[in-house]
Design an enzyme around this catalytic site. Structure first.
Site, PDB file in Angstrom:
ATOM      1  N   THR A  30       0.785  -1.042   0.040  1.00 38.29           N
ATOM      2  CA  THR A  30       0.001  -0.214  -0.055  1.00 38.29           C
ATOM      3  C   THR A  30       0.847   1.204  -0.103  1.00 38.29           C
ATOM      4  O   THR A  30       2.095   1.084   0.096  1.00 38.29           O
ATOM      5  CB  THR A  30      -0.794   0.060   1.286  1.00 38.29           C
ATOM      6  N   ALA A  44       3.341  -1.244   4.966  1.00 37.65           N
ATOM      7  CA  ALA A  44       2.802  -0.290   5.467  1.00 37.65           C
ATOM      8  C   ALA A  44       3.776   1.015   5.454  1.00 37.65           C
ATOM      9  O   ALA A  44       4.927   0.952   6.222  1.00 37.65           O
ATOM     10  CB  ALA A  44       2.421  -0.621   7.147  1.00 37.65           C
ATOM     11  N   VAL A  60       7.799  -2.581   7.002  1.00 38.99           N
ATOM     12  CA  VAL A  60       7.735  -1.153   7.274  1.00 38.99           C
ATOM     13  C   VAL A  60       8.170  -0.331   5.968  1.00 38.99           C
ATOM     14  O   VAL A  60       9.389  -0.860   5.506  1.00 38.99           O
ATOM     15  CB  VAL A  60       8.177  -0.489   8.455  1.00 38.99           C
ATOM     16  N   LYS A  61       7.395   0.393   5.251  1.00 42.53           N
ATOM     17  CA  LYS A  61       7.788   0.937   3.708  1.00 42.53           C
ATOM     18  C   LYS A  61       8.533   2.439   4.256  1.00 42.53           C
ATOM     19  O   LYS A  61       7.883   3.132   4.784  1.00 42.53           O
ATOM     20  CB  LYS A  61       6.748   0.872   2.928  1.00 42.53           C
ATOM     21  N   VAL A  62       9.732   2.707   3.577  1.00 40.28           N
ATOM     22  CA  VAL A  62      10.480   3.460   4.049  1.00 40.28           C
ATOM     23  C   VAL A  62      10.813   4.276   2.640  1.00 40.28           C
ATOM     24  O   VAL A  62      11.481   3.497   1.821  1.00 40.28           O
ATOM     25  CB  VAL A  62      11.805   3.214   4.963  1.00 40.28           C
TER      26      VAL A  62
END
Ligand code: G3P
Length: 218
Positions: free
Chosen positions: A27, A60, A86-88
């Site tokens: 997402t 996310a 975790v999307k960074v």
């Protein structure tokens, strides 16, 4: 090759999951907004709802752009569900956050990657996934497959374990190209996944089989 769906829409996620070939979900803030999911609480709830549908990695994305903010937000996101990755974003503070997360057992997906140099940094910082945006590279008249190919060669040279997650996929052809060049993961809209099913000779062949069955079973 792993198949992720690139959406925040629960109906689409359920439909892809029901097909039995889904390995995860990605997402981003734009996809959340597109599905009308706004406000922190609604967004966090949506992540949990997605994790309860799909038994696989769910990316996310952090909104913070400073190291401390990314760490705080990433830790909170990771605590929501064991499936959360975790999307960074690929920025200087993001690289530092990727390194922190990799040393603290939090899985990451480095997003907004448009060059092999950025992909090297993501791997060096210990990202679990790197997301080159294939479609957006194509939009600039460069070839997105070349970028993915280049990253694959570099990662192979040094045995980096970061998985190449081809993102910004726009068509079934993109998926096939990614498979040819050995991307580890593709994240696609539902339409592109379902588009893989289509072939007119399949439809013609099935219609004939069914017609012949009817003839023989009057
Ligand atoms: O996975 C990244 C994706 O959501 C971006 O896709 O089509 O907006 O370039 P697009």
């Amino acid at each position: 090759m792993k198949f992720f769906i690139d959406t925040a829409n629960l109906d689409e996620i359920k439909e892809a999951n029901d097909l039995g070939v889904l390995d995860g979900v990605t997402t981003n803030p734009s996809l959340m907004a597109k599905d009308g999911v706004t406000g922190k609480d609604s967004i966090l709830k949506r992540y949990v709802d997605i994790c309860n549908i799909v038994d696989g990695d769910v990316s996310a994305e952090v909104i913070s752009t400073d190291f401390n903010g990314m760490v705080k937000e990433g830790e909170m996101l990771a605590s929501l569900h064991k499936n959360i990755v975790v999307k960074v974003p690929m920025i200087k503070e993001g690289v530092k956050a990727l390194k922190y997360f990799s040393e603290n057992g939090i899985r990451t997906n480095c997003t907004l990657v448009f060059s092999a140099g950025q992909a090297i940094l993501a791997a060096k910082a210990g990202a679990d996934y790197v997301s080159p945006f294939m479609g957006r590279v194509d939009d600039t008249t460069w070839d997105g497959t070349d970028l993915i190919d280049q990253i694959a060669v570099i990662y192979g040279n040094y045995g980096f374990e970061t998985e190449i997650l081809a993102a910004s996929i726009r068509s079934p052809l993109h998926i096939v190209k990614c498979a040819e060049i050995g991307a580890d993961v593709v994240t696609c809209p539902l339409k592109s996944i379902m588009g893989l099913l289509n072939h007119p000779l399949t439809d013609i062949g099935l219609a004939k089989f069914l017609a012949d069955y009817k003839k023989g079973n009057k």
